[in-house]
Design a protein around this motif. Structure first.
Motif, short mmCIF file in Angstrom:
data_model
loop_
_atom_site.label_atom_id
_atom_site.label_comp_id
_atom_site.label_asym_id
_atom_site.label_seq_id
_atom_site.Cartn_x
_atom_site.Cartn_y
_atom_site.Cartn_z
N CYS A 285 39.36 -51.79 -6.68
CA CYS A 285 39.23 -53.13 -7.05
C CYS A 285 38.81 -53.44 -8.56
CB CYS A 285 38.62 -54.27 -6.14
SG CYS A 285 39.39 -54.25 -4.69
N GLY A 286 38.01 -52.39 -8.97
CA GLY A 286 37.12 -52.58 -10.20
C GLY A 286 36.13 -53.45 -10.20
N ILE A 287 35.44 -53.79 -9.06
CA ILE A 287 34.49 -54.62 -8.66
C ILE A 287 32.95 -53.77 -8.41
CG2 ILE A 287 33.24 -56.46 -7.39
CD1 ILE A 287 36.24 -57.58 -6.89
N GLU B 79 30.27 -50.36 -5.39
CA GLU B 79 30.96 -50.35 -6.24
C GLU B 79 32.61 -49.99 -5.87
OE1 GLU B 79 32.40 -48.87 -10.73
OE2 GLU B 79 30.76 -47.80 -9.69
N THR C 26 30.13 -57.60 -11.02
CA THR C 26 31.04 -57.59 -12.19
C THR C 26 32.56 -57.12 -12.03
OG1 THR C 26 30.16 -55.27 -12.67
CG2 THR C 26 29.20 -56.98 -13.58
N GLY C 27 33.58 -57.36 -12.83
CA GLY C 27 34.86 -57.00 -12.77
C GLY C 27 35.72 -57.70 -13.89
N GLU C 28 36.82 -57.37 -13.87
CA GLU C 28 37.76 -58.04 -14.96
C GLU C 28 38.51 -59.01 -14.21
OE1 GLU C 28 39.79 -55.76 -17.72
OE2 GLU C 28 37.96 -54.48 -17.91
N ILE C 29 39.05 -60.22 -14.48
CA ILE C 29 39.71 -61.19 -14.20
C ILE C 29 40.72 -61.70 -15.13
CG2 ILE C 29 39.84 -63.60 -12.96
CD1 ILE C 29 36.90 -62.86 -12.00
N GLU C 30 41.97 -61.55 -14.85
CA GLU C 30 43.29 -61.98 -15.73
C GLU C 30 43.11 -63.68 -15.39
OE1 GLU C 30 46.73 -60.10 -16.00
OE2 GLU C 30 45.72 -58.03 -15.61
#
Length: 144
Positions: A43-45, A39, A76-80
């Protein structure tokens, strides 16, 4: 060389195999079958791995088949980004070096006719990295 007929002419059909593979991966989520291996909070990944025996049958393989020894990897992570932009990235091999510095070669082996989304089979390779030998990967990409 990979015979694309093996992917296209499964007894169940491309759509049925895609649905079973998606269901198996979602089942791992529900059963807690993923183990976090890395983790990066900056980066939030997060990266997870699992050994889903249910995926080994995707082309007739069973638990005793060598394919059943391979792990599944999930990030996993957030992508804009809009969903269509992400689909374009997954289906366009020219964009891969932007996201995977270790991929030295990639080639689409063929498209799979799917009535739900787009599916393809890709081959890729990584170079020798330190003590690790070069690796080949065959990936079924299904976007819906």
């Amino acid at each position: 060389e990979i015979d694309m007929k093996a992917f296209r002419n499964t007894p169940k059909g491309v759509d049925a195999v895609n649905e079973e593979m998606v269901a198996a991966l979602l089942g791992l989520d529900r059963a807690g079958g993923w183990r976090r291996v890395r983790e990066d909070k900056d980066c939030g990944i997060a990266v997870f791995r699992a050994r889903p025996a249910a995926l080994a049958w995707s082309h007739g393989a069973g638990p005793a088949d060598p394919a059943s020894r391979f792990d599944a990897i999930k990030g996993t992570g957030e992508i804009e980004a809009a969903p269509r932009e992400l689909l374009d990235i997954f289906m366009d091999n020219a964009r891969l070096p932007e996201f995977n510095q270790y991929c030295s070669e990639i080639e689409d082996l063929g498209e799979l006719r799917s009535s739900v989304g787009r599916s393809k089979i890709s081959w890729s390779a990584t170079p020798r990295i330190g003590p690790l030998r070069p690796r080949d990967f065959v990936t079924r990409v299904h976007c819906r």
